[in-house]
Design a protein around this motif. Structure first.
Motif, PDB file in Angstrom:
ATOM      1  N   GLU A  10       5.163   8.831 -27.739  1.00  0.00           N
ATOM      2  CA  GLU A  10       6.329   9.181 -28.553  1.00  0.00           C
ATOM      3  C   GLU A  10       7.270  10.155 -27.849  1.00  0.00           C
ATOM      4  O   GLU A  10       8.484  10.017 -27.908  1.00  0.00           O
ATOM      5  N   ASN A  11       6.734  11.160 -27.187  1.00  0.00           N
ATOM      6  CA  ASN A  11       7.559  12.175 -26.529  1.00  0.00           C
ATOM      7  C   ASN A  11       7.694  11.950 -25.026  1.00  0.00           C
ATOM      8  O   ASN A  11       7.998  12.883 -24.284  1.00  0.00           O
ATOM      9  N   CYS A  12       7.490  10.747 -24.596  1.00  0.00           N
ATOM     10  CA  CYS A  12       7.585  10.417 -23.182  1.00  0.00           C
ATOM     11  C   CYS A  12       9.039  10.545 -22.707  1.00  0.00           C
ATOM     12  O   CYS A  12       9.973  10.107 -23.373  1.00  0.00           O
ATOM     13  N   THR A  13       9.221  11.143 -21.556  1.00  0.00           N
ATOM     14  CA  THR A  13      10.534  11.207 -20.935  1.00  0.00           C
ATOM     15  C   THR A  13      10.660  10.033 -19.975  1.00  0.00           C
ATOM     16  O   THR A  13       9.768   9.788 -19.166  1.00  0.00           O
ATOM     17  N   ILE A  14      11.775   9.309 -20.083  1.00  0.00           N
ATOM     18  CA  ILE A  14      12.022   8.165 -19.209  1.00  0.00           C
ATOM     19  C   ILE A  14      13.087   8.571 -18.195  1.00  0.00           C
ATOM     20  O   ILE A  14      14.151   9.069 -18.569  1.00  0.00           O
ATOM     21  N   PRO A  61       0.811  -1.223   0.000  1.00  0.00           N
ATOM     22  CA  PRO A  61       0.000   0.000   0.000  1.00  0.00           C
ATOM     23  C   PRO A  61       0.847   1.278   0.000  1.00  0.00           C
ATOM     24  O   PRO A  61       1.875   1.340   0.649  1.00  0.00           O
ATOM     25  N   PHE A  62       0.392   2.255  -0.773  1.00  0.00           N
ATOM     26  CA  PHE A  62       1.015   3.573  -0.791  1.00  0.00           C
ATOM     27  C   PHE A  62       0.172   4.522   0.046  1.00  0.00           C
ATOM     28  O   PHE A  62      -0.934   4.193   0.462  1.00  0.00           O
ATOM     29  N   ASN A  63       0.699   5.728   0.274  1.00  0.00           N
ATOM     30  CA  ASN A  63      -0.075   6.717   1.016  1.00  0.00           C
ATOM     31  C   ASN A  63      -1.261   7.187   0.166  1.00  0.00           C
ATOM     32  O   ASN A  63      -1.357   6.879  -1.016  1.00  0.00           O
ATOM     33  N   SER A  64      -2.123   7.953   0.755  1.00  0.00           N
ATOM     34  CA  SER A  64      -3.376   8.328   0.091  1.00  0.00           C
ATOM     35  C   SER A  64      -3.224   9.447  -0.930  1.00  0.00           C
ATOM     36  O   SER A  64      -4.178   9.783  -1.615  1.00  0.00           O
ATOM     37  N   HIS A  65      -2.044  10.026  -1.068  1.00  0.00           N
ATOM     38  CA  HIS A  65      -1.865  11.154  -1.983  1.00  0.00           C
ATOM     39  C   HIS A  65      -1.419  10.746  -3.377  1.00  0.00           C
ATOM     40  O   HIS A  65      -1.256  11.588  -4.246  1.00  0.00           O
ATOM     41  N   VAL A  66      -1.192   9.466  -3.596  1.00  0.00           N
ATOM     42  CA  VAL A  66      -0.796   9.011  -4.924  1.00  0.00           C
ATOM     43  C   VAL A  66      -1.841   8.062  -5.469  1.00  0.00           C
ATOM     44  O   VAL A  66      -2.651   7.515  -4.733  1.00  0.00           O
ATOM     45  N   SER A  67      -1.817   7.879  -6.778  1.00  0.00           N
ATOM     46  CA  SER A  67      -2.766   6.985  -7.432  1.00  0.00           C
ATOM     47  C   SER A  67      -2.062   5.703  -7.855  1.00  0.00           C
ATOM     48  O   SER A  67      -0.866   5.695  -8.116  1.00  0.00           O
ATOM     49  N   VAL A  68      -2.831   4.658  -7.959  1.00  0.00           N
ATOM     50  CA  VAL A  68      -2.343   3.397  -8.498  1.00  0.00           C
ATOM     51  C   VAL A  68      -3.183   3.122  -9.740  1.00  0.00           C
ATOM     52  O   VAL A  68      -4.407   3.139  -9.690  1.00  0.00           O
ATOM     53  N   ALA A  69      -2.508   2.896 -10.860  1.00  0.00           N
ATOM     54  CA  ALA A  69      -3.202   2.661 -12.131  1.00  0.00           C
ATOM     55  C   ALA A  69      -2.859   1.267 -12.631  1.00  0.00           C
ATOM     56  O   ALA A  69      -1.789   0.743 -12.352  1.00  0.00           O
ATOM     57  N   PRO A  70      -3.772   0.676 -13.392  1.00  0.00           N
ATOM     58  CA  PRO A  70      -3.506  -0.662 -13.918  1.00  0.00           C
ATOM     59  C   PRO A  70      -2.343  -0.662 -14.907  1.00  0.00           C
ATOM     60  O   PRO A  70      -2.151   0.286 -15.655  1.00  0.00           O
ATOM     61  N   TYR A  71      -1.600  -1.718 -14.855  1.00  0.00           N
ATOM     62  CA  TYR A  71      -0.486  -1.922 -15.776  1.00  0.00           C
ATOM     63  C   TYR A  71      -0.992  -2.742 -16.946  1.00  0.00           C
ATOM     64  O   TYR A  71      -1.743  -3.672 -16.735  1.00  0.00           O
ATOM     65  N   PRO A  72      -0.709  -2.450 -18.155  1.00  0.00           N
ATOM     66  CA  PRO A  72       0.197  -1.434 -18.692  1.00  0.00           C
ATOM     67  C   PRO A  72      -0.491  -0.141 -19.117  1.00  0.00           C
ATOM     68  O   PRO A  72       0.146   0.720 -19.708  1.00  0.00           O
ATOM     69  N   ASP A  73      -1.785   0.000 -18.809  1.00  0.00           N
ATOM     70  CA  ASP A  73      -2.519   1.208 -19.232  1.00  0.00           C
ATOM     71  C   ASP A  73      -1.847   2.493 -18.761  1.00  0.00           C
ATOM     72  O   ASP A  73      -1.870   3.503 -19.469  1.00  0.00           O
ATOM     73  N   ALA A  74      -1.265   2.464 -17.578  1.00  0.00           N
ATOM     74  CA  ALA A  74      -0.625   3.666 -17.036  1.00  0.00           C
ATOM     75  C   ALA A  74       0.515   4.142 -17.931  1.00  0.00           C
ATOM     76  O   ALA A  74       0.768   5.350 -18.023  1.00  0.00           O
ATOM     77  N   LEU A  75       1.183   3.236 -18.609  1.00  0.00           N
ATOM     78  CA  LEU A  75       2.290   3.624 -19.489  1.00  0.00           C
ATOM     79  C   LEU A  75       1.786   4.416 -20.681  1.00  0.00           C
ATOM     80  O   LEU A  75       2.455   5.350 -21.134  1.00  0.00           O
ATOM     81  N   ASN A  76       0.640   4.088 -21.200  1.00  0.00           N
ATOM     82  CA  ASN A  76       0.070   4.782 -22.373  1.00  0.00           C
ATOM     83  C   ASN A  76      -0.265   6.239 -22.058  1.00  0.00           C
ATOM     84  O   ASN A  76      -0.244   7.075 -22.951  1.00  0.00           O
ATOM     85  N   ASP A  77      -0.604   6.527 -20.810  1.00  0.00           N
ATOM     86  CA  ASP A  77      -1.065   7.859 -20.425  1.00  0.00           C
ATOM     87  C   ASP A  77       0.034   8.762 -19.884  1.00  0.00           C
ATOM     88  O   ASP A  77      -0.200   9.934 -19.646  1.00  0.00           O
ATOM     89  N   ALA A  78       1.234   8.236 -19.685  1.00  0.00           N
ATOM     90  CA  ALA A  78       2.277   8.978 -18.980  1.00  0.00           C
ATOM     91  C   ALA A  78       3.087   9.877 -19.899  1.00  0.00           C
ATOM     92  O   ALA A  78       3.497   9.472 -20.988  1.00  0.00           O
ATOM     93  N   ASP A  79       3.308  11.114 -19.442  1.00  0.00           N
ATOM     94  CA  ASP A  79       4.237  12.017 -20.115  1.00  0.00           C
ATOM     95  C   ASP A  79       5.663  11.753 -19.645  1.00  0.00           C
ATOM     96  O   ASP A  79       6.618  11.964 -20.378  1.00  0.00           O
ATOM     97  N   ILE A  80       5.778  11.326 -18.394  1.00  0.00           N
ATOM     98  CA  ILE A  80       7.068  10.988 -17.785  1.00  0.00           C
ATOM     99  C   ILE A  80       6.916   9.629 -17.123  1.00  0.00           C
ATOM    100  O   ILE A  80       5.963   9.398 -16.375  1.00  0.00           O
TER     101      ILE A  80
END
Length: 118
Positions: A80-84, A38-57
């Protein structure tokens, strides 16, 4: 953030303590969901791999030995312009994100090394 280990939890705690939460979301995902603690309540948990499609970083909070497998299986999911961001500490095997991209022949110039461990 990809990963759920100590580095990921450290990022979550820093976000909770210091971030302006109205400016951006810190989202965590994990390729092996059974490992999720479990993480703290201020962050979100997203399903993998969907979270990768939506990320800018994408912050890779995974072990350095997992970089190659992660990139082979998931690089095509990134925008395409995602920063890793490489959060690995590859002091033993020297296989960081830059070296792994080179080995795989992936031409991606939008990356950053979080630690100076070379």
């Amino acid at each position: 953030v990809v990963g759920s280990g100590d580095k990921a939890h450290g990022l979550a705690n820093m976000y909770e303590c210091h971030a302006n939460k109205g400016l951006y979301d810190l989202v965590f995902t994990e390729p092996l969901p059974k490992k999720f603690a479990p993480f703290n309540s201020h962050v979100s948990v997203a399903p993998y791999p969907d979270a990768l499609n939506d990320a800018d970083i994408v912050v890779l909070a995974i072990p350095s030995y997992a970089l190659e497998t992660f990139l082979v299986q998931n690089y095509s999911l990134l925008q395409e312009n995602c920063t890793i961001v490489d959060l690995t500490n590859a002091s033993k095997d020297k296989k960081d994100l830059k070296e792994t991209l080179k080995i795989l022949g992936i031409d991606h110039d939008r990356w950053a090394k979080a630690f100076n461990d070379t």
